[in-house]
Design a protein around this motif. Structure first.
Motif, short mmCIF file in Angstrom:
data_model
loop_
_atom_site.label_atom_id
_atom_site.label_comp_id
_atom_site.label_asym_id
_atom_site.label_seq_id
_atom_site.Cartn_x
_atom_site.Cartn_y
_atom_site.Cartn_z
N ARG A 82 -5.11 -1.07 4.58
CA ARG A 82 -5.77 0.34 4.13
C ARG A 82 -4.48 1.42 3.59
NH1 ARG A 82 -10.51 2.79 4.33
NH2 ARG A 82 -10.48 5.18 4.38
N ASP A 83 -3.48 1.35 4.30
CA ASP A 83 -2.43 2.21 3.88
C ASP A 83 -1.62 1.69 2.73
OD1 ASP A 83 -3.25 3.82 5.87
OD2 ASP A 83 -1.58 3.37 7.39
N ALA A 84 -1.69 0.45 2.33
CA ALA A 84 -0.92 0.04 1.21
C ALA A 84 -1.27 0.66 -0.01
CB ALA A 84 -0.97 -1.34 0.86
N PRO A 85 -2.38 0.93 -0.67
CA PRO A 85 -2.36 1.82 -1.65
C PRO A 85 -1.92 3.41 -1.41
CG PRO A 85 -4.52 1.04 -1.22
CD PRO A 85 -3.77 0.64 0.01
N ARG A 86 -1.91 3.90 -0.33
CA ARG A 86 -1.32 5.27 -0.27
C ARG A 86 0.43 4.98 -0.35
NH1 ARG A 86 1.03 7.49 3.93
NH2 ARG A 86 -0.12 6.06 5.29
N ARG A 87 0.72 4.06 0.57
CA ARG A 87 2.32 3.80 0.40
C ARG A 87 2.67 3.48 -1.41
NH1 ARG A 87 1.13 0.75 4.78
NH2 ARG A 87 1.82 -1.12 3.60
N GLU A 88 1.97 2.71 -1.98
CA GLU A 88 2.28 2.51 -3.20
C GLU A 88 2.37 3.59 -4.29
OE1 GLU A 88 -0.57 -0.55 -4.62
OE2 GLU A 88 0.44 -2.13 -3.27
N ALA A 89 1.18 4.58 -4.06
CA ALA A 89 1.41 5.75 -4.77
C ALA A 89 2.32 6.82 -4.45
CB ALA A 89 0.06 6.51 -4.43
N ALA A 90 2.81 6.88 -3.22
CA ALA A 90 4.01 7.48 -2.78
C ALA A 90 5.08 7.20 -3.44
CB ALA A 90 4.13 7.74 -1.58
N ALA A 91 5.28 5.75 -3.41
CA ALA A 91 6.70 5.20 -4.05
C ALA A 91 6.62 5.50 -5.63
CB ALA A 91 6.69 3.63 -3.95
N ALA A 92 5.49 5.35 -6.33
CA ALA A 92 5.53 5.48 -7.62
C ALA A 92 5.64 6.95 -7.91
CB ALA A 92 3.78 4.96 -8.14
N ARG A 93 5.10 7.87 -7.17
CA ARG A 93 5.52 9.32 -7.32
C ARG A 93 6.87 9.59 -7.42
NH1 ARG A 93 1.98 10.83 -4.33
NH2 ARG A 93 0.57 11.63 -5.84
N GLU A 94 7.63 9.09 -6.26
CA GLU A 94 8.93 9.14 -6.01
C GLU A 94 9.95 8.49 -7.15
OE1 GLU A 94 10.36 7.50 -2.12
OE2 GLU A 94 8.95 8.84 -1.13
N ALA A 95 9.51 7.54 -7.75
CA ALA A 95 10.09 6.99 -8.63
C ALA A 95 10.00 7.82 -10.04
CB ALA A 95 9.63 5.38 -9.07
N ALA A 96 8.68 7.93 -10.21
CA ALA A 96 8.47 8.98 -11.27
C ALA A 96 9.32 10.07 -11.38
CB ALA A 96 7.08 9.00 -11.54
#
Length: 422
Positions: free
Chosen positions: A14-28
């Protein structure tokens, strides 16, 4: 059953999408910072490169490299595309609140959009790097020109301040050079214009104006620093011309007996050119007195206008020189006439030697060159016998004899100088 680390498997998923979104936000965000740094100096550098070019007349100054026509087009396309990509990134960032990422669907959408934004930002960064590689020399030259202009503007301001301080110090010592105010005002105007050109991204005109202003300010500072020594020279010169003025009066008084002797012993034709020597000397003496009085007044003023005092001193000296010239001309004419009347052979011998020397000179030239000057020489040489006859006659006109002798010698001298230069 728990996964290693104590997190339940269903919670981890359940937390995987949130972690992916955070990682994408940091990468961007990282891609945006990197792109922003790469773009930071380009607008100014491109503007400077577009402005730089061959100066008037087609000559290139050392600080200018002409920008190729493609630079403006490529930069317009690149900056437009970069603005669009950055706009999409900012839109994606504002459209996804990190607090809403707990919901898996919103988190997956944020991860996708921000990931795409990061990729687009990195792609633009690559394009920026290729643009720099292609136009690096032009951009670097433009940057150097802008930096040089900025240094020149600063140096000009410093030079103006230094000159102003030197002028103030001279003023405190009671010395002035009114012309320096205009020079400094012009230097300040050039400095202000250079700063305005620099602010308007016109590096080349800014550098030219600043360098001109600096040269003017440095020249003004040198003049201001030289005022004490110039003032001392004027004061020494004034003391000298006071003494000289006394001697001039005595010399002028000696003209009267000289002119009396000329009138008594020789016809006017022999000395007509110095007939007005006493009047011209008197006029020059009066001018010297007038200028000397004005100089004394300038030296006694609370503030000494050094250039004006120097000009007055030069005027006194020039007038005194004219007095000397008039006295010397009249006295010399009497002495010359007396000498030739007492020993005409000496004058004739001088002319004869000049004729012989010129003949020997022509004899040493190649025949073709000598032939071009031989007629002139013969015409001058034929004037020697009549000169001798006039000098040895019963009542010689010594003035005419002297003039003819000088004319022959001058003609021979011109002939030799012309033949040498031929």
């Amino acid at each position: 059953m728990s996964a290693p680390g104590g997190t339940s498997w269903w919670r981890r998923d359940r937390d995987a999408p949130r972690r992916e979104a955070a990682a994408a936000r940091e990468a961007a965000a990282a891609a945006m910072l990197e792109l922003d740094a790469a773009l930071a100096d380009l607008p100014d550098a491109v503007a400077a490169a577009e402005e730089a070019g061959p100066p008037a007349g087609g000559r290139r100054a050392h600080h200018r490299i002409p920008a190729p026509d493609s630079l403006t087009r490529d930069w317009r396309d690149l900056s437009t595309h970069a603005d669009a990509v950055i706009g999409h990134y900012l839109q994606a960032l504002s459209g996804h609140d990190p607090a809403a990422d707990a919901e898996p669907g919103a988190a997956r959408a944020a991860a996708a959009e921000l990931g795409a934004a990061a990729a687009a930002l990195r792609e633009v960064h690559g394009q920026v790097q290729r643009f720099r590689d292609q136009y690096g020399e032009v951009l670097a030259a433009a940057s150097r020109a802008r930096a040089a202009a900025a240094r020149a503007v600063s140096a000009t301001r410093d030079a103006v301040a230094t000159a102003r301080a030197a002028l103030d110090a001279a003023g405190a010592a009671g010395l002035a050079d009114p012309g320096l105010d205009g020079v400094l005002a012009d230097a300040e105007r050039l400095a202000a214009g250079a700063a305005a050109d620099l602010a308007a991204r016109r590096a080349a005109p800014a550098l030219d104006a600043a360098e001109k202003g600096r040269r003017e300010a440095e020249a003004a500072a040198a003049r201001a620093r030289a005022l004490p020594e110039r003032a001392a020279e004027v004061r020494r010169g004034a003391a000298s011309v006071r003494t000289r003025r006394e001697a001039l009066g005595t010399r002028h008084e000696r003209l009267a007996p000289v002119m009396s002797e000329l009138r008594r012993r020789y016809p006017l034709t022999a000395w007509s050119d110095v007939e007005r020597a006493p009047q011209r000397a008197a006029e020059a003496l009066a001018e010297a007195d007038e200028a000397l009085t004005a100089l004394e007044g300038a030296l006694g003023a609370p503030v000494l206008d050094v250039p004006a005092a120097a000009a007055l001193l030069a005027r006194v000296r020039a007038a005194a020189g004219r007095v000397d010239d008039e006295v010397r001309a009249a006295t010399g004419r009497l002495q010359r006439l007396d000498a030739v009347a007492a020993d005409p052979g000496s004058l004739l011998g001088e002319v004869q030697r000049a004729v012989v020397d010129a003949r020997r000179f022509l004899g040493g030239l190649p025949e073709e060159r000598a032939r071009r000057f031989r007629r002139t020489f013969e015409d001058l040489a034929r004037r020697l016998p009549p000169l001798e006859e006039a000098a040895r006659g019963r009542r010689p006109d010594w003035g005419a004899v002297l003039r003819e002798a000088q004319s022959i010698e001058d003609g021979l001298d011109r002939l030799v100088r012309t033949a040498r230069a031929d």
